[in-house]
Design an enzyme around this catalytic site. Structure first.
Site, PDB file in Angstrom:
ATOM      1  N   ASP A  80       0.304  -1.234   0.234  1.00  0.00           N
ATOM      2  CA  ASP A  80      -0.180   0.240  -0.085  1.00  0.00           C
ATOM      3  C   ASP A  80       0.720   0.547  -0.327  1.00  0.00           C
ATOM      4  O   ASP A  80       1.367   1.270   0.707  1.00  0.00           O
ATOM      5  CB  ASP A  80      -1.054  -0.326   1.422  1.00  0.00           C
ATOM      6  CG  ASP A  80      -1.829   1.002   0.917  1.00  0.00           C
ATOM      7  OD1 ASP A  80      -3.214   1.206  -0.065  1.00  0.00           O
ATOM      8  OD2 ASP A  80      -2.413   2.155   2.104  1.00  0.00           O
ATOM      9  N   THR A  81       0.279   2.307  -1.081  1.00  0.00           N
ATOM     10  CA  THR A  81       1.027   3.890  -0.785  1.00  0.00           C
ATOM     11  C   THR A  81      -0.117   4.749  -0.327  1.00  0.00           C
ATOM     12  O   THR A  81      -0.928   5.229  -0.566  1.00  0.00           O
ATOM     13  CB  THR A  81       1.910   4.077  -2.136  1.00  0.00           C
ATOM     14  OG1 THR A  81       2.407   2.263  -2.706  1.00  0.00           O
ATOM     15  CG2 THR A  81       2.275   4.923  -2.203  1.00  0.00           C
TER      16      THR A  81
END
Length: 200
Positions: A81-82
């Site tokens: 996840d960014t």
């Protein structure tokens, strides 16, 4: 030991980066009735680092359940996840074009952090890594922002931009991991894979 992993991500960029590492992988995407967006809700006063680590773990929990539910061969699952953070403010994916314009206007002329958490796990073991990079946007005029948003590139991207796309024209400085800013930090991902016995 498994000779492949599952990638629980719809991102073509993550798939491409994983291919660069030469690891055999299969996609493990959510069912139509899974609400994967709900996993990305921010808790009140949550710090960006805590947020991105928590969401990645939730994504892994959901993917491991999915693997079991579908009776698939057991293999480690990779989730990532960014998030983009300016101070303690978290910039996720824009809801629409107006939201994308707001985000870019706020990031314009500032340096922000790009935090990408990666987790690789099975029902018995999980390892997580966090990659932090910095990106500086030059000041952007509202016309430049408008034109960029009209390209549709910002939709579906944390912070409303893609570093490997047209937004590169506005980035005056970058430090950290380019692949991490894209969504899958190669160095950290390779370390996780090695800890599961993959030869990289």
């Amino acid at each position: 030991m498994s000779d492949f992993i599952y990638l629980a991500s719809q991102s073509p960029r993550r798939r491409q980066l994983l291919e660069q590492l030469g690891v055999r992988h299969e996609l493990l995407l959510p069912d139509a009735n899974e609400d994967s967006e709900a996993l990305e809700l921010v808790l009140p006063n949550e710090a960006p680092t805590a947020y991105v680590k928590r969401v990645t773990q939730l994504k892994l929990d959901a993917a491991l359940l999915r693997m079991k539910r579908r009776s698939l061969p057991v293999a480690p699952v990779l989730c990532s996840d960014t998030t983009v953070a300016l101070g303690r403010t978290i910039y996720g994916k824009p809801q629409d074009a107006a939201d994308a314009r707001r985000m870019l206007a706020e990031l314009s002329g500032h340096s922000h952090r790009v935090l990408t958490a990666v987790v690789l796990g099975t029902a018995r073991k999980r390892e997580q890594a966090l990659c932090e990079s910095r990106v500086t946007f030059a000041p952007m005029s509202s016309r430049q922002i408008q034109t960029y948003v009209a390209s549709d590139e910002p939709l579906g991207k944390a912070g409303a931009y893609a570093v490997q796309g047209k937004a590169a024209a506005f980035i005056s400085h970058m430090s950290g991991s380019y692949s991490g800013i894209m969504g899958l930090p190669m160095f950290e991902t390779a370390q996780l894979l090695r800890s599961f016995g993959f030869k990289i």
